[in-house]
Motif scaffolding. Sequence first.
Motif, PDB file in Angstrom:
ATOM      1  N   VAL A   1      -3.128   9.246  -5.501  1.00  0.00           N
ATOM      2  CA  VAL A   1      -2.622   8.394  -3.877  1.00  0.00           C
ATOM      3  C   VAL A   1      -3.630   8.701  -3.149  1.00  0.00           C
ATOM      4  O   VAL A   1      -3.434   7.649  -2.176  1.00  0.00           O
ATOM      5  CB  VAL A   1      -1.356   9.813  -4.061  1.00  0.00           C
ATOM      6  CG1 VAL A   1      -1.957  10.581  -3.485  1.00  0.00           C
ATOM      7  CG2 VAL A   1      -0.838   9.138  -3.094  1.00  0.00           C
ATOM      8  N   HIS A   2      -4.684   9.450  -3.102  1.00  0.00           N
ATOM      9  CA  HIS A   2      -5.595   9.133  -2.455  1.00  0.00           C
ATOM     10  C   HIS A   2      -6.377   7.880  -1.736  1.00  0.00           C
ATOM     11  O   HIS A   2      -6.693   7.797  -1.014  1.00  0.00           O
ATOM     12  CB  HIS A   2      -6.627  10.437  -2.173  1.00  0.00           C
ATOM     13  CG  HIS A   2      -5.893  11.546  -2.154  1.00  0.00           C
ATOM     14  ND1 HIS A   2      -5.261  12.185  -1.763  1.00  0.00           N
ATOM     15  CD2 HIS A   2      -6.486  12.845  -3.369  1.00  0.00           C
ATOM     16  CE1 HIS A   2      -4.928  13.649  -1.841  1.00  0.00           C
ATOM     17  NE2 HIS A   2      -5.220  14.006  -3.348  1.00  0.00           N
ATOM     18  N   VAL A   3      -6.750   7.299  -3.258  1.00  0.00           N
ATOM     19  CA  VAL A   3      -7.226   5.641  -2.774  1.00  0.00           C
ATOM     20  C   VAL A   3      -5.970   4.913  -1.726  1.00  0.00           C
ATOM     21  O   VAL A   3      -7.074   4.045  -0.836  1.00  0.00           O
ATOM     22  CB  VAL A   3      -6.832   4.977  -4.242  1.00  0.00           C
ATOM     23  CG1 VAL A   3      -7.752   3.589  -3.361  1.00  0.00           C
ATOM     24  CG2 VAL A   3      -8.160   5.936  -5.081  1.00  0.00           C
ATOM     25  N   ALA A   4      -4.870   5.576  -2.015  1.00  0.00           N
ATOM     26  CA  ALA A   4      -3.689   4.254  -1.272  1.00  0.00           C
ATOM     27  C   ALA A   4      -3.926   4.618   0.135  1.00  0.00           C
ATOM     28  O   ALA A   4      -4.191   3.944   0.873  1.00  0.00           O
ATOM     29  CB  ALA A   4      -2.299   3.997  -1.622  1.00  0.00           C
ATOM     30  N   ALA A   5      -4.269   6.429   0.316  1.00  0.00           N
ATOM     31  CA  ALA A   5      -3.783   6.930   1.691  1.00  0.00           C
ATOM     32  C   ALA A   5      -5.504   6.494   2.879  1.00  0.00           C
ATOM     33  O   ALA A   5      -4.825   6.436   3.565  1.00  0.00           O
ATOM     34  CB  ALA A   5      -3.710   8.198   1.377  1.00  0.00           C
ATOM     35  N   VAL A   6      -6.082   6.143   1.714  1.00  0.00           N
ATOM     36  CA  VAL A   6      -7.272   5.616   2.731  1.00  0.00           C
ATOM     37  C   VAL A   6      -7.318   4.626   3.429  1.00  0.00           C
ATOM     38  O   VAL A   6      -8.029   3.823   4.332  1.00  0.00           O
ATOM     39  CB  VAL A   6      -9.329   5.015   1.912  1.00  0.00           C
ATOM     40  CG1 VAL A   6      -9.782   5.386   2.350  1.00  0.00           C
ATOM     41  CG2 VAL A   6      -9.025   6.638   1.843  1.00  0.00           C
TER      42      VAL A   6
ATOM     43  N   THR B   1       0.612  -1.648  -0.101  1.00  0.00           N
ATOM     44  CA  THR B   1      -0.365   0.383  -0.110  1.00  0.00           C
ATOM     45  C   THR B   1       0.598   1.572   0.140  1.00  0.00           C
ATOM     46  O   THR B   1       0.534   2.055  -0.993  1.00  0.00           O
ATOM     47  CB  THR B   1      -1.066   0.083   1.202  1.00  0.00           C
ATOM     48  OG1 THR B   1      -1.666  -1.491   1.181  1.00  0.00           O
ATOM     49  CG2 THR B   1      -2.065   1.282   1.199  1.00  0.00           C
ATOM     50  N   VAL B   2       1.783   1.582   0.784  1.00  0.00           N
ATOM     51  CA  VAL B   2       2.641   2.006   0.381  1.00  0.00           C
ATOM     52  C   VAL B   2       3.358   2.697  -0.971  1.00  0.00           C
ATOM     53  O   VAL B   2       3.458   3.647  -0.650  1.00  0.00           O
ATOM     54  CB  VAL B   2       3.723   2.029   1.971  1.00  0.00           C
ATOM     55  CG1 VAL B   2       4.957   2.965   1.774  1.00  0.00           C
ATOM     56  CG2 VAL B   2       3.587   2.799   3.269  1.00  0.00           C
ATOM     57  N   LEU B   3       4.166   1.400  -1.184  1.00  0.00           N
ATOM     58  CA  LEU B   3       4.549   1.419  -2.573  1.00  0.00           C
ATOM     59  C   LEU B   3       3.416   1.367  -3.564  1.00  0.00           C
ATOM     60  O   LEU B   3       4.158   2.816  -4.342  1.00  0.00           O
ATOM     61  CB  LEU B   3       4.871   0.168  -2.874  1.00  0.00           C
ATOM     62  CG  LEU B   3       6.671  -0.535  -2.200  1.00  0.00           C
ATOM     63  CD1 LEU B   3       6.466  -2.163  -2.501  1.00  0.00           C
ATOM     64  CD2 LEU B   3       7.236   0.867  -2.171  1.00  0.00           C
ATOM     65  N   THR B   4       2.474   1.537  -3.632  1.00  0.00           N
ATOM     66  CA  THR B   4       1.285   1.915  -4.928  1.00  0.00           C
ATOM     67  C   THR B   4       1.035   4.084  -4.323  1.00  0.00           C
ATOM     68  O   THR B   4       1.480   4.180  -5.239  1.00  0.00           O
ATOM     69  CB  THR B   4       0.328   1.377  -3.874  1.00  0.00           C
ATOM     70  OG1 THR B   4      -0.117  -0.162  -4.432  1.00  0.00           O
ATOM     71  CG2 THR B   4      -0.971   2.205  -4.865  1.00  0.00           C
ATOM     72  N   ALA B   5       1.267   3.834  -3.335  1.00  0.00           N
ATOM     73  CA  ALA B   5       1.145   5.252  -3.145  1.00  0.00           C
ATOM     74  C   ALA B   5       2.907   6.457  -3.677  1.00  0.00           C
ATOM     75  O   ALA B   5       1.757   7.301  -4.093  1.00  0.00           O
ATOM     76  CB  ALA B   5       0.754   5.766  -1.581  1.00  0.00           C
ATOM     77  N   VAL B   6       3.490   5.844  -3.450  1.00  0.00           N
ATOM     78  CA  VAL B   6       4.663   6.304  -3.480  1.00  0.00           C
ATOM     79  C   VAL B   6       5.332   6.318  -4.869  1.00  0.00           C
ATOM     80  O   VAL B   6       5.712   7.040  -6.092  1.00  0.00           O
ATOM     81  CB  VAL B   6       6.072   5.252  -2.747  1.00  0.00           C
ATOM     82  CG1 VAL B   6       6.745   6.377  -2.868  1.00  0.00           C
ATOM     83  CG2 VAL B   6       5.842   6.205  -1.295  1.00  0.00           C
TER      84      VAL B   6
END
Length: 470
Positions: free
Chosen positions: A203-208, A121-126
């Motif tokens: 990125v907001h999707v992963a942040a949720v 999830t962190v890698l997706t956001a990055v």
Amino acid sequence: METTTTASATPPTGNGGWITGWDPEDEEFWERSGKRIARRNLWLSLFSEHVGFSVWSIWSVMVLFMSPEIGLGFTAGEKFLLVTIPSLVGALLRIPYSYGVTRFGGRNWTVFSTSLLLIPTVLTAVFVMRPGTPLWVFLLIGALTGVGGGNFASSMTNITNFFPQRHQGWALGLNAGGGNIGVAVIQLVGLLVIATAGSTSPVHVAAVYLPLIVVAALLAALRMDNIDAVRRAPGMLAEAVRRRHTWWLSFLYIGTFGSFIGYSFAFGLVLKSEFDFTALQAAGYTFIGPLLGSLARPVGGRLSDRWGGARVTFWNFLGMAAGTGLLLVASAQNSFPLYLASFIALFILTGIGNGSVYTMIPAVFARQAENAVASGGSAVEATALARKLSGTVMGIAGAVGCLGGVFINLTFRVSFGGAAANGDTALTTFLVFYLVCVIATWAIYLRRGRARVPVAERAAVAAHKEAADV
């Protein structure tokens, strides 16, 4: 140091220990304390599995954002490949994840597997917002999200041991349905992000999901239990592999769960490719099918508790074949309303089928336990073996069935990449497969009166009587 609690007394909540002597078939124990313990673990396991499913399917949402506008102009074929990789990895992890529960305990493994979701999830956001990122990077991150797919097998293996046979359909259906709905929820989150922040803010999707992962892991650590019933005897995997029903049930699960997860990952891309939709238009419809399919899974379990899993599965595959035929008609007429309605109906049927096939697993082995007792075998041993085999086969069937999602997405990739550039070739292939499943269900589980609902109550009662006489 871990403590040990007997099943005859209510264990302290969150003591990190093992409950020994867990026997949900003992009605006195079940009503006194077992039911409350089992339900608490069900809800917490369901939440963790739900988050795992969402992370597993996150790239079905991310690909809708990928466009030249953010420097990620991948082709339709490359995007179908990207949603295929998580499905493949999730399938490969299901057997080891199922084993993890039996080796380390349901609570312990849930804490570990849920915490692991933070990495993809962190890698997706990055990386998802970095223009010019090569496809192989996204494929690697997509592979890491496959760990969320393994959570399903571990959760189902754990929960099936908490509940008596008479409640298996309801418990497994609810647990699986609550997990499956994670696919729809993350797609709904994607829709809300596109509608509010625009199609350049994935990125907001992963942040949720980052705080949800932390909450799920903490709740599992504080409130779940380990039970000795989940522990698998040595050689149980080899024993399950030798049983022919393991592979027939896994084959049927390819047709139900494989279709559900495959369609869930591909639905948005199919709409974009078939009808030239924008990201917002596709996202506006993609969550509907997975949502209704997830809600239908407990219905499949309930229907199977009443009518028998084999009978429900047979008629369900007939319905899936009919729904696929309607999709071909809609495609030929270029009718979006008929296409959408047919696809949603197909999603609902995959959910019902998921529930019915998974209900068949403990029922088939319970029937074998009954036969063993009728032949003079030990009721205690036969019932214990049936329960342990059921948990093992659920892991195998979950892994094999998940490969159906890989098949779905690869077939769509070939179909849309062909000369016709539509999904008709893929749909025709799926139609033939569903008809084969109809024939297999009838031949193996229904003909010659095999549709009798296999129930383990008689074996369980005999087991308790035998144990009382010892």
